[in-house]
Scaffold this motif. Structure first.
Motif: not given
Length: 275
Positions: A15-17, A23-24, A56-59, A66-67
């Protein structure tokens, strides 16, 4: 107008995207294109800062790789980008959303949009579910507000379902201009596109309000929505996750709005309330 484009490579994709897009969005990014590698996000240069990704915490999550790269782009490149990335969709075999360069579908409702920098192509779960809500409910001769209209796709479908008059409001100038184009493109006669925010909702009254934005803006503006919703009117809300239902529902209940239906898709939800 100049935009900054961020291209994210994400592993695994879901579900990352979805989390990344959410968040973005909170950080000020206004448009997204999902790709095979992840997602491309766009923000106006005047709203951008070098530390835009710091919150952006998921980074920083160990669960995902994620890059990203980023570049400055001119709006004139946008149509070409959409032609490369925008594929048509069909919702419940009833409503098609396509670009002018796609062939027409054999569906009851055929919406042609050229999304440019606007959010709301139907690909995102929230727009898809809001289309489903509109398809399932009676809009005949109903006055409608589409708040945060993006491309205008929901307002356009509302008119196709018989709604009139319709106000389509967005705070972003590009969305405002794009909605004007798409309203004309679909030969709509009952939609008024307005540039602005919920502050415009003075002495307004609607049978149905559609608001597909994000949790924080919705919570801030729900009181204004409730004040201009007619008795027994319908309110459709989306732009947030399943985990946010409780706080949205609590706020709506205090305003006399009752939660009657939930649609869910990949943790995103679209709620129906009755006044």
């Amino acid at each position: 107008m100049i935009y900054i484009s961020y291209s994210f490579e994400v592993k695994p994709l879901q579900p990352a995207v979805e989390i990344l897009i959410a968040e973005l969005g909170f950080a000020g990014f206004e448009s997204f294109v999902e790709t095979e590698e992840g997602v491309t996000a766009y923000i106006q240069k005047e709203a951008w800062s070098a530390d835009i990704l710091d919150d952006i915490q998921i980074l920083n999550s160990s669960e995902f790789e994620i890059s990203h790269t980023f570049e400055e782009i001119e709006q004139t490149n946008w149509n070409e980008e959409w032609e490369k990335n925008f594929s048509p969709i069909v919702v419940d075999d009833v409503c098609a959303v396509r670009a002018p360069f796609h062939e027409k579908f054999n569906t009851d409702y055929d919406i042609v949009i050229e999304p440019k920098m606007s959010f709301g192509t139907g690909h995102h779960e929230t727009t898809h579910m809001m289309i489903q809500h509109i398809l399932k409910n009676d809009f005949t001769n109903k006055s409608v507000l589409d708040m945060g209209c993006g491309t205008g796709v929901l307002a356009i479908l509302a008119e196709m379902k018989g709604a009139k008059p319709i106000d389509a409001i967005d705070i972003d100038n590009w969305c405002y201009l794009n909605s004007l184009e798409n309203v004309e493109r679909n030969n709509c006669e009952h939609i008024t596109v307005i540039e602005g925010d919920a502050g415009l909702l003075v002495n307004k009254s609607y049978d149905i309000i559609i608001a597909n934005i994000n949790r924080n803006i919705l919570l801030n503006d729900l009181k204004k929505y409730a004040s201009c919703l007619k008795q027994k009117g319908l309110l459709f809300l989306s732009g947030f996750y399943k985990d946010d239902i409780s706080v949205i529902e609590e706020t709506c209940n205090k305003l006399g709005l009752n939660h009657v239906e939930t649609l869910e898709k990949n943790q995103w939800v679209a709620l129906k309330f009755v006044n």
